[in-house]
Write a protein that holds these residues in place. Structure first.
Motif, PDB file in Angstrom:
ATOM      1  N   THR A 107      22.478  37.875  17.361  1.00 59.85           N
ATOM      2  CA  THR A 107      22.628  38.439  16.020  1.00 59.85           C
ATOM      3  C   THR A 107      21.284  38.196  15.360  1.00 59.85           C
ATOM      4  N   THR A 108      20.895  39.546  14.730  1.00 56.86           N
ATOM      5  CA  THR A 108      19.864  39.323  13.763  1.00 56.86           C
ATOM      6  C   THR A 108      20.269  39.184  12.355  1.00 56.86           C
ATOM      7  N   PHE A 109      19.746  38.228  11.517  1.00 55.44           N
ATOM      8  CA  PHE A 109      20.188  38.205  10.235  1.00 55.44           C
ATOM      9  C   PHE A 109      19.095  38.401   9.347  1.00 55.44           C
ATOM     10  N   PRO A 177      29.450  32.200   4.578  1.00 55.22           N
ATOM     11  CA  PRO A 177      29.317  32.082   3.331  1.00 55.22           C
ATOM     12  C   PRO A 177      28.284  33.119   2.692  1.00 55.22           C
ATOM     13  N   MET A 178      27.217  33.146   3.435  1.00 54.01           N
ATOM     14  CA  MET A 178      26.090  34.049   3.102  1.00 54.01           C
ATOM     15  C   MET A 178      26.320  35.545   3.438  1.00 54.01           C
ATOM     16  N   ASP A 179      27.383  35.906   4.144  1.00 55.37           N
ATOM     17  CA  ASP A 179      27.779  37.240   4.544  1.00 55.37           C
ATOM     18  C   ASP A 179      27.366  38.392   3.390  1.00 55.37           C
ATOM     19  N   PRO A 180      27.786  38.089   2.367  1.00 53.32           N
ATOM     20  CA  PRO A 180      27.311  38.987   1.073  1.00 53.32           C
ATOM     21  C   PRO A 180      25.933  39.075   0.853  1.00 53.32           C
ATOM     22  N   TRP A 181      25.269  38.237   1.119  1.00 53.28           N
ATOM     23  CA  TRP A 181      23.850  38.458   0.919  1.00 53.28           C
ATOM     24  C   TRP A 181      23.080  38.764   2.370  1.00 53.28           C
ATOM     25  N   MET A 182      23.944  39.099   3.415  1.00 53.33           N
ATOM     26  CA  MET A 182      23.307  39.423   4.701  1.00 53.33           C
ATOM     27  C   MET A 182      23.516  40.665   5.197  1.00 53.33           C
ATOM     28  N   VAL A 183      22.309  41.212   5.903  1.00 55.16           N
ATOM     29  CA  VAL A 183      22.584  42.386   6.734  1.00 55.16           C
ATOM     30  C   VAL A 183      22.452  41.860   8.158  1.00 55.16           C
ATOM     31  N   THR A 184      23.637  42.194   9.205  1.00 57.46           N
ATOM     32  CA  THR A 184      23.575  41.479  10.336  1.00 57.46           C
ATOM     33  C   THR A 184      23.436  42.636  11.323  1.00 57.46           C
ATOM     34  N   GLU A 185      22.701  42.395  12.463  1.00 53.64           N
ATOM     35  CA  GLU A 185      22.640  43.414  13.670  1.00 53.64           C
ATOM     36  C   GLU A 185      22.956  42.697  14.924  1.00 53.64           C
ATOM     37  N   THR A 186      24.171  43.351  15.665  1.00 53.50           N
ATOM     38  CA  THR A 186      24.589  42.582  16.666  1.00 53.50           C
ATOM     39  C   THR A 186      24.144  43.383  18.014  1.00 53.50           C
ATOM     40  N   THR A 187      24.052  42.339  19.033  1.00 52.32           N
ATOM     41  CA  THR A 187      23.662  43.250  20.445  1.00 52.32           C
ATOM     42  C   THR A 187      24.406  42.260  21.422  1.00 52.32           C
ATOM     43  N   PRO A 188      25.364  43.018  22.027  1.00 53.94           N
ATOM     44  CA  PRO A 188      26.053  42.371  23.203  1.00 53.94           C
ATOM     45  C   PRO A 188      25.293  42.255  24.305  1.00 53.94           C
ATOM     46  N   LEU A 189      25.503  41.161  25.020  1.00 52.58           N
ATOM     47  CA  LEU A 189      24.787  40.771  26.172  1.00 52.58           C
ATOM     48  C   LEU A 189      25.525  40.602  27.487  1.00 52.58           C
ATOM     49  N   THR A 190      24.982  41.054  28.404  1.00 47.57           N
ATOM     50  CA  THR A 190      25.714  41.171  29.886  1.00 47.57           C
ATOM     51  C   THR A 190      24.921  40.149  30.760  1.00 47.57           C
ATOM     52  N   ASP A 191      25.663  39.772  31.764  1.00 48.24           N
ATOM     53  CA  ASP A 191      24.779  38.813  32.559  1.00 48.24           C
ATOM     54  C   ASP A 191      23.662  39.823  33.332  1.00 48.24           C
ATOM     55  N   HIS A 192      22.598  38.830  33.645  1.00 48.55           N
ATOM     56  CA  HIS A 192      21.365  39.242  34.268  1.00 48.55           C
ATOM     57  C   HIS A 192      21.478  38.554  35.725  1.00 48.55           C
ATOM     58  N   PRO A 193      21.147  39.065  36.749  1.00 48.43           N
ATOM     59  CA  PRO A 193      21.156  38.509  38.161  1.00 48.43           C
ATOM     60  C   PRO A 193      20.170  37.191  38.226  1.00 48.43           C
ATOM     61  N   ASN A 194      19.053  37.300  37.442  1.00 49.11           N
ATOM     62  CA  ASN A 194      18.104  36.328  37.458  1.00 49.11           C
ATOM     63  C   ASN A 194      18.157  35.090  36.474  1.00 49.11           C
ATOM     64  N   ASP A 195      19.228  35.318  35.526  1.00 46.33           N
ATOM     65  CA  ASP A 195      19.402  34.136  34.433  1.00 46.33           C
ATOM     66  C   ASP A 195      19.504  33.019  35.017  1.00 46.33           C
ATOM     67  N   PRO A 196      18.547  32.042  34.526  1.00 49.09           N
ATOM     68  CA  PRO A 196      18.597  30.652  34.796  1.00 49.09           C
ATOM     69  C   PRO A 196      19.848  29.918  34.652  1.00 49.09           C
ATOM     70  N   ALA A 197      20.644  30.403  33.571  1.00 44.74           N
ATOM     71  CA  ALA A 197      21.861  29.693  33.254  1.00 44.74           C
ATOM     72  C   ALA A 197      22.835  29.960  34.408  1.00 44.74           C
ATOM     73  N   SER A 198      22.743  31.018  35.030  1.00 43.08           N
ATOM     74  CA  SER A 198      23.690  31.320  35.855  1.00 43.08           C
ATOM     75  C   SER A 198      23.857  30.533  37.164  1.00 43.08           C
ATOM     76  N   SER A 199      22.889  29.852  37.437  1.00 38.25           N
ATOM     77  CA  SER A 199      22.622  28.799  38.589  1.00 38.25           C
ATOM     78  C   SER A 199      22.974  27.274  38.303  1.00 38.25           C
ATOM     79  N   GLU A 200      23.220  27.153  36.709  1.00 39.32           N
ATOM     80  CA  GLU A 200      23.404  25.861  36.491  1.00 39.32           C
ATOM     81  C   GLU A 200      24.894  25.527  36.769  1.00 39.32           C
ATOM     82  N   ALA A 201      25.008  24.282  37.276  1.00 38.32           N
ATOM     83  CA  ALA A 201      26.357  23.717  37.629  1.00 38.32           C
ATOM     84  C   ALA A 201      27.093  23.424  36.532  1.00 38.32           C
TER      85      ALA A 201
END
Length: 201
Positions: A107-109, A177-201
Motif C-alpha cells: 500500500t502506498t499512503f 484513524p488517518m483514513d480521512p486524510w489519506m489517499v491509498t493505492e493498493t497493489t496485490p502481490l503474488t508469490d515469486h519463485p525466487n522470493d527468499p521468504a519462500s525458502s524460509e523454514a
C-alpha cells in the motif's frame, strides 16, 4: 538502507526459449546468492498485463551505488529496466509481526494534513494511528512500514500488509484513524519463485 525496485523485463524478439530458460536459471541462482548476502530481502509479482514480465523486489544496500552493483550483477539485467525507490525508517514500523497465512499487499499512503487541523489535532491523530498500527501488527496484518520520499505538502509511506482478500484489506485500511486524510493505492502481490521468504523454514 532498503529500496523497493520495480524490475520490468523485455525479452528481445527472436530470443530462443533455451536462452530464456538459461538466463532465468542463472537469475534464480544469483537471487539465492544475493539473499544469502543480505541484499535481496523479498520478491513479489504484481498484477501483470498480457506479455508483461514484472517483479517487485525489496533490497538492502549501503547506498545507491552498492544497490546498482547488486542489480547489475543479476543476469536478467541485460533485458531489464529498474525503477528504484529509496525507503527510510517509519516511526510506526512494527517489530516482527505474528505470522499470518494470507495474501500480501503493498500500500502506498499519501497523507495531506488539512489546513484547518491544528498542531495538537495532528499530534493526536498520529498517536491514534500508531496505536492502531500496533494493534493490526499484533494481529499479523501489518508486516512492514517505510517512509517514502515526500512530495510538496504531502507525507508518503509504503506498507506491506497481509489479509484474506482485497475486501478485508479495504476494511482494515478504512479502520485507520488517518483514513480521512489519506489517499491509498493498493497493489496485490503474488508469490515469486525466487522470493527468499519462500525458502524460509
Amino acid at each position: 538502507m532498503e529500496y523497493l525496485v520495480t524490475m520490468t523485463t523485455l525479452v528481445p524478439d527472436g530470443t530462443t526459449d533455451q536462452t530464456v530458460e538459461e538466463i532465468r536459471s542463472r537469475e534464480a541462482a544469483r537471487s539465492r546468492e544475493l539473499a544469502a548476502q543480505g541484499h535481496l530481502l523479498r520478491l513479489w509479482r504484481p498484477p501483470l498485463r498480457p506479455s508483461e514480465w514484472r517483479t517487485l523486489g525489496l533490497f538492502s544496500a549501503a547506498d545507491a551505488d552498492e544497490l546498482e552493483d547488486v542489480l547489475a550483477s543479476m543476469p536478467l539485467r541485460v533485458w531489464r529496466s529498474d525503477q528504484v525507490v529509496p525507503l527510510s525508517a517509519h516511526p510506526n514500523d512494527p517489530p516482527m509481526p505474528r505470522a499470518l497465512n494470507a495474501m500480501e499487499f503493498l500500500t502506498t499512503f499519501e497523507v495531506t494534513f488539512p489546513d484547518s487541523a491544528g498542531e495538537q489535532e495532528v499530534a493526536d491523530m498520529k498517536a491514534r494511528e500508531a496505536d492502531r498500527i500496533r494493534e493490526l501488527s499484533g494481529q499479523g496484518h501489518v508486516v512492514r512500514l517505510w517512509s517514502l520520499p515526500p512530495t510538496p505538502g504531502c507525507w508518503r509511506a509504503l506498507g506491506l500488509w497481509r489479509a484474506e482478500d482485497a475486501d478485508e484489506l479495504a476494511a482494515l485500511l478504512k479502520s485507520l484513524p488517518m483514513d480521512p486524510w489519506m489517499v491509498t493505492e493498493t497493489t496485490p502481490l503474488t508469490d515469486h519463485p525466487n522470493d527468499p521468504a519462500s525458502s524460509e523454514a
